[in-house]
Design a protein around this motif. Structure first.
Motif, PDB file in Angstrom:
ATOM      1  N   THR A  11       2.425 -14.176 -15.340  1.00 17.48           N
ATOM      2  CA  THR A  11       2.446 -13.863 -13.814  1.00 17.48           C
ATOM      3  C   THR A  11       3.105 -12.284 -13.900  1.00 17.48           C
ATOM      4  OG1 THR A  11       4.748 -14.678 -14.403  1.00 17.48           O
ATOM      5  CG2 THR A  11       3.209 -16.159 -13.204  1.00 17.48           C
ATOM      6  N   GLY A  12       3.851 -12.003 -14.815  1.00 21.55           N
ATOM      7  CA  GLY A  12       4.279 -10.704 -14.840  1.00 21.55           C
ATOM      8  C   GLY A  12       3.332  -9.499 -14.860  1.00 21.55           C
ATOM      9  N   LEU A  13       2.034  -9.957 -15.522  1.00 23.52           N
ATOM     10  CA  LEU A  13       1.243  -8.955 -15.913  1.00 23.52           C
ATOM     11  C   LEU A  13       0.328  -8.889 -14.516  1.00 23.52           C
ATOM     12  CD1 LEU A  13      -0.543  -7.020 -17.540  1.00 23.52           C
ATOM     13  CD2 LEU A  13      -1.717  -8.910 -18.544  1.00 23.52           C
ATOM     14  N   LEU A  14      -0.142 -10.129 -13.917  1.00 21.06           N
ATOM     15  CA  LEU A  14      -0.794 -10.016 -12.704  1.00 21.06           C
ATOM     16  C   LEU A  14      -0.270  -9.571 -11.600  1.00 21.06           C
ATOM     17  CD1 LEU A  14      -2.076 -13.928 -12.945  1.00 21.06           C
ATOM     18  CD2 LEU A  14      -3.298 -11.744 -13.160  1.00 21.06           C
ATOM     19  N   SER A  15       1.120  -9.743 -11.543  1.00 19.24           N
ATOM     20  CA  SER A  15       1.999  -9.108 -10.543  1.00 19.24           C
ATOM     21  C   SER A  15       1.971  -7.658 -10.587  1.00 19.24           C
ATOM     22  CB  SER A  15       3.368  -9.604 -10.572  1.00 19.24           C
ATOM     23  OG  SER A  15       4.217  -9.187  -9.306  1.00 19.24           O
ATOM     24  N   VAL A  16       2.016  -6.979 -11.771  1.00 20.46           N
ATOM     25  CA  VAL A  16       2.308  -5.525 -11.823  1.00 20.46           C
ATOM     26  C   VAL A  16       0.886  -4.925 -11.648  1.00 20.46           C
ATOM     27  CG1 VAL A  16       2.548  -3.376 -13.260  1.00 20.46           C
ATOM     28  CG2 VAL A  16       4.197  -5.414 -13.539  1.00 20.46           C
ATOM     29  N   LEU A  17      -0.257  -5.445 -12.121  1.00 22.34           N
ATOM     30  CA  LEU A  17      -1.575  -4.853 -11.846  1.00 22.34           C
ATOM     31  C   LEU A  17      -1.867  -5.360 -10.332  1.00 22.34           C
ATOM     32  CD1 LEU A  17      -3.407  -6.124 -15.293  1.00 22.34           C
ATOM     33  CD2 LEU A  17      -2.607  -3.672 -14.466  1.00 22.34           C
ATOM     34  N   GLY A  18      -1.461  -6.361  -9.924  1.00 21.30           N
ATOM     35  CA  GLY A  18      -1.854  -6.706  -8.535  1.00 21.30           C
ATOM     36  C   GLY A  18      -1.234  -5.594  -7.453  1.00 21.30           C
ATOM     37  N   LEU A  19      -0.050  -5.551  -7.643  1.00 24.29           N
ATOM     38  CA  LEU A  19       0.648  -4.751  -6.776  1.00 24.29           C
ATOM     39  C   LEU A  19       0.064  -3.238  -6.758  1.00 24.29           C
ATOM     40  CD1 LEU A  19       3.016  -4.072  -4.848  1.00 24.29           C
ATOM     41  CD2 LEU A  19       4.167  -3.071  -6.743  1.00 24.29           C
ATOM     42  N   VAL A  20      -0.231  -2.735  -7.961  1.00 30.87           N
ATOM     43  CA  VAL A  20      -0.763  -1.218  -8.019  1.00 30.87           C
ATOM     44  C   VAL A  20      -2.195  -1.260  -7.508  1.00 30.87           C
ATOM     45  CG1 VAL A  20      -1.822   0.310  -9.739  1.00 30.87           C
ATOM     46  CG2 VAL A  20       0.508  -0.822 -10.033  1.00 30.87           C
ATOM     47  N   GLY A  21      -3.132  -2.380  -7.847  1.00 28.70           N
ATOM     48  CA  GLY A  21      -4.403  -2.333  -7.025  1.00 28.70           C
ATOM     49  C   GLY A  21      -4.320  -2.553  -5.676  1.00 28.70           C
ATOM     50  N   TYR A  22      -3.419  -3.520  -5.279  1.00 27.52           N
ATOM     51  CA  TYR A  22      -3.323  -3.375  -3.584  1.00 27.52           C
ATOM     52  C   TYR A  22      -2.908  -2.513  -3.066  1.00 27.52           C
ATOM     53  CZ  TYR A  22      -2.340  -5.817   0.748  1.00 27.52           C
ATOM     54  OH  TYR A  22      -2.311  -6.207   1.958  1.00 27.52           O
ATOM     55  N   LEU A  23      -1.771  -1.758  -3.262  1.00 27.13           N
ATOM     56  CA  LEU A  23      -1.172  -0.819  -2.650  1.00 27.13           C
ATOM     57  C   LEU A  23      -2.295   0.592  -2.777  1.00 27.13           C
ATOM     58  CD1 LEU A  23       2.507  -0.869  -3.383  1.00 27.13           C
ATOM     59  CD2 LEU A  23       1.452  -1.642  -1.656  1.00 27.13           C
ATOM     60  N   GLY A  24      -2.735   0.872  -4.049  1.00 21.78           N
ATOM     61  CA  GLY A  24      -4.077   1.668  -4.100  1.00 21.78           C
ATOM     62  C   GLY A  24      -5.130   1.555  -3.009  1.00 21.78           C
ATOM     63  N   HIS A  25      -5.553   0.262  -2.560  1.00 21.35           N
ATOM     64  CA  HIS A  25      -6.330  -0.114  -1.731  1.00 21.35           C
ATOM     65  C   HIS A  25      -6.035   0.368  -0.519  1.00 21.35           C
ATOM     66  CE1 HIS A  25      -9.142  -2.282   0.884  1.00 21.35           C
ATOM     67  NE2 HIS A  25      -8.035  -3.097   1.299  1.00 21.35           N
ATOM     68  N   LEU A  26      -4.840  -0.062  -0.136  1.00 23.80           N
ATOM     69  CA  LEU A  26      -4.026   0.183   1.296  1.00 23.80           C
ATOM     70  C   LEU A  26      -4.040   1.885   1.366  1.00 23.80           C
ATOM     71  CD1 LEU A  26      -1.291  -2.386   1.681  1.00 23.80           C
ATOM     72  CD2 LEU A  26      -3.744  -2.484   2.494  1.00 23.80           C
ATOM     73  N   ALA A  27      -3.621   2.565   0.752  1.00 23.45           N
ATOM     74  CA  ALA A  27      -3.509   3.784   0.517  1.00 23.45           C
ATOM     75  C   ALA A  27      -4.922   4.443   0.724  1.00 23.45           C
ATOM     76  CB  ALA A  27      -2.853   4.592  -0.830  1.00 23.45           C
ATOM     77  N   SER A  28      -6.016   4.057  -0.024  1.00 18.41           N
ATOM     78  CA  SER A  28      -7.061   4.791   0.330  1.00 18.41           C
ATOM     79  C   SER A  28      -7.888   4.715   1.559  1.00 18.41           C
ATOM     80  CB  SER A  28      -8.213   3.969  -0.832  1.00 18.41           C
ATOM     81  OG  SER A  28      -8.507   2.724  -0.505  1.00 18.41           O
ATOM     82  N   ASP A  29      -7.401   3.501   2.248  1.00 20.31           N
ATOM     83  CA  ASP A  29      -8.269   3.216   3.535  1.00 20.31           C
ATOM     84  C   ASP A  29      -7.166   3.377   4.609  1.00 20.31           C
ATOM     85  OD1 ASP A  29      -7.082   0.755   3.474  1.00 20.31           O
ATOM     86  OD2 ASP A  29      -8.950  -0.159   4.138  1.00 20.31           O
ATOM     87  N   GLY A  30      -5.983   3.871   4.478  1.00 23.41           N
ATOM     88  CA  GLY A  30      -4.995   4.020   5.576  1.00 23.41           C
ATOM     89  C   GLY A  30      -4.681   2.825   6.202  1.00 23.41           C
ATOM     90  N   ALA A  31      -4.452   1.778   5.108  1.00 24.98           N
ATOM     91  CA  ALA A  31      -4.129   0.362   5.733  1.00 24.98           C
ATOM     92  C   ALA A  31      -4.865  -0.272   6.928  1.00 24.98           C
ATOM     93  CB  ALA A  31      -2.702   0.301   6.200  1.00 24.98           C
ATOM     94  N   LYS A  32      -5.985   0.073   6.716  1.00 28.18           N
ATOM     95  CA  LYS A  32      -7.041  -0.602   7.878  1.00 28.18           C
ATOM     96  C   LYS A  32      -7.516  -1.867   7.581  1.00 28.18           C
ATOM     97  CE  LYS A  32      -8.261   4.259   9.427  1.00 28.18           C
ATOM     98  NZ  LYS A  32      -9.702   5.113   9.455  1.00 28.18           N
ATOM     99  N   SER A  33      -7.958  -2.121   6.326  1.00 29.03           N
ATOM    100  CA  SER A  33      -8.513  -3.439   5.796  1.00 29.03           C
ATOM    101  C   SER A  33      -7.271  -4.409   5.440  1.00 29.03           C
ATOM    102  CB  SER A  33      -9.375  -3.400   4.813  1.00 29.03           C
ATOM    103  OG  SER A  33     -10.459  -2.223   5.031  1.00 29.03           O
ATOM    104  N   LEU A  34      -6.694  -5.090   6.245  1.00 25.00           N
ATOM    105  CA  LEU A  34      -5.815  -6.036   5.870  1.00 25.00           C
ATOM    106  C   LEU A  34      -5.887  -7.226   5.607  1.00 25.00           C
ATOM    107  CD1 LEU A  34      -2.871  -4.399   8.302  1.00 25.00           C
ATOM    108  CD2 LEU A  34      -3.034  -4.254   5.688  1.00 25.00           C
ATOM    109  N   GLY A  35      -7.055  -7.768   6.394  1.00 22.16           N
ATOM    110  CA  GLY A  35      -7.557  -9.200   6.055  1.00 22.16           C
ATOM    111  C   GLY A  35      -6.485 -10.108   6.966  1.00 22.16           C
ATOM    112  N   ALA A  36      -6.750 -11.327   6.633  1.00 14.59           N
ATOM    113  CA  ALA A  36      -5.973 -12.340   7.689  1.00 14.59           C
ATOM    114  C   ALA A  36      -4.576 -12.123   7.244  1.00 14.59           C
ATOM    115  CB  ALA A  36      -6.355 -13.739   7.022  1.00 14.59           C
TER     116      ALA A  36
END
Length: 459
Positions: A367-392
């Motif tokens: 869970t620790g590994l998934l949490s760290v990698l998941g946060l980095v990936g998700y925030l990178g995604h939001l930063a790249s598109d200006g938080a436009k693709s948020l989903g549900a």
């Protein structure tokens, strides 16, 4: 037979030539000018760079006021401004639209260079037939609202400045305000708002990935002596309109500028399109905006100070504190070593008997590994598109964020259980296992303040 054949050929040739002649008469020219307007493509140089544009002018005799249209952020083509340019030209204003200088990356922004491009365009425009150089100025939208005043403050050749949706605050502050509005409109609340608008943005600023982030427009505005027209849509959700109007007013008053008009346009969004709420961009340009620009630019004689009421602004913008990329890199590296290291060593030693802490330890590592990698990936995604693709969005949280918060809670629980069980059986553990579990639990301890910093363990 031969004369008859020649006669048929002559008649066919005549019909063909007649059809071609009719086609040439009826077919429109390849580059027809808009009705009542005259267009001419131009090329001009800014430093070592050749830029290309189009001058759109009224098809009437005489010398006309003129202006260069300075881009907002992102757009690289002159065509995005053609509709407004044609409307201004029909009002008697010669306009120049041009292709913005190419960017090597998203972070390739330099206001001084862009201001130089605008002045180069203005010099090219003043040489155009029918242009009155003494009445030739700059028009800037959004980012252009930073660039056009910067160009005008350094050049006596700029006769006036028109700004549309111009920010009166620094770019990092404006972007934070914009992101907060976008998240609120999507139904997002809670810790993710601060994580995106402050923590993530602050890290980008600290890493130098947000160019011109601290640019302060107020000192530049305080140097403007030319007439200034500033317009803001009352439904602008991109820049803080009320704050920006106030900064313009205070700065121009400091400059002793007695020819400025600052107004809010009702029913208009950031780029002066008519919109029901400021988020849904319409296709129609506000007629009120077009009329105000046309009347102000074509006016003769001095313009009096005219400041209208600001738009309603629900929240104030706030400064963004730069983050420390070095600290975050070290923290992420330590967490990855702690969580991934335990999993790798466990895989190597899987043939040995497992201690009683095996299950919670593996849960913590996973869970620790998934949490760290998941946060980095998700925030990178939001930063790249200006938080436009948020989903549900559920319970005020996008589903990926909700999942990351659940993972973070699982990490904390697994860390506590692992630490307790490891302590209970500490005398039965070999030295190597104690070291491995100690590093893993240390990763769990470090995870808590790191997750709080990024909002994972906050409501």
């Amino acid at each position: 037979m031969l004369p008859e054949r020649n006669s048929r050929l002559r008649r066919a040739l005549v019909r063909l030539l007649a059809a071609l002649a009719v086609g040439l008469v009826l077919a429109p020219p390849a580059h027809a000018d808009p009705a009542g307007l005259v267009e001419r493509d131009v090329t001009f140089t800014s430093g070592d760079l050749a830029l290309h544009g189009t001058v759109i002018a009224p098809d009437t005799a005489g010398r006309h006021p003129a202006m260069v249209m300075v881009h907002g952020s992102g757009r690289t083509s002159r065509d995005g401004y053609r509709q407004e340019a044609e409307a201004f030209a029909r009002s008697g204003i010669v306009t120049l639209i041009y292709d913005k200088r190419p960017k090597r990356s998203k972070s390739d922004v330099d206001f001084e260079l862009l201001a130089g491009d605008a002045l180069a365009a203005l010099r090219a425009l003043t040489t155009h037939p029918g242009v009155d150089p003494a009445r030739t100025g700059l028009w800037g939208v959004s980012e252009g609202g930073w660039v056009a005043p910067l160009a005008a403050a350094g050049s006596p050749d700029v006769a006036f400045v028109v700004t549309v949706g111009a920010p009166g605050v620094a770019p990092e502050r404006q972007q934070s305000w914009n992101l907060a509005n976008r998240l609120a409109a999507a139904g997002v609340s809670g810790s993710l708002v601060d994580t995106v608008t402050r923590t993530t943005l602050g890290l980008l600023v600290g890493a130098g990935l947000f160019p011109e982030s601290g640019y302060d427009p107020a000192p530049v505005l305080a140097r403007l002596t030319q007439p200034v027209l500033g317009l803001w849509g009352d439904l602008d959700r991109v820049i803080p309109g009320a704050e920006s109007l106030r900064v313009f007013q205070e700065s121009l008053d400091r400059a002793g500028n007695r020819e400025h008009t600052l107004r809010t346009v009702p029913g208009a969004d950031h780029t002066m399109r008519r919109s029901p709420d400021g988020f849904q961009r319409g296709d129609e340009i506000s007629p009120d905006y077009l009329a105000q620009v046309a009347a102000w630019v074509t006016a003769t004689g001095p313009r009096a100070v005219d400041v209208g009421p600001p738009s309603r602004q629900e929240r104030q913008s706030t400064p963004v504190e730069p983050g420390s990329p070095a600290v975050q890199l070290v923290a992420v590296a330590l967490l990855l070593v702690a969580f991934a290291g335990y999993g790798l060593s466990a895989a190597v030693r899987r043939h040995r008997s497992a201690p009683p802490v095996r299950r919670p330890a593996r849960l913590l590592a996973t869970t620790g590994l998934l949490s760290v990698l998941g946060l980095v990936g998700y925030l990178g995604h939001l930063a790249s598109d200006g938080a436009k693709s948020l989903g549900a969005v559920v319970l005020g949280r996008p589903l990926p964020w909700l999942a990351l918060q659940a993972l973070a809670v699982a990490v904390v629980v697994a860390a506590v259980v692992t630490a307790v069980r490891a302590w209970q059986v500490r005398t039965d553990l070999a030295a190597g296992r104690r070291v491995r579990l100690g590093l893993l639990v240390a990763g769990g301890v470090l995870f808590v303040p790191w997750a709080v910093h990024w909002g994972l363990l906050l409501p």
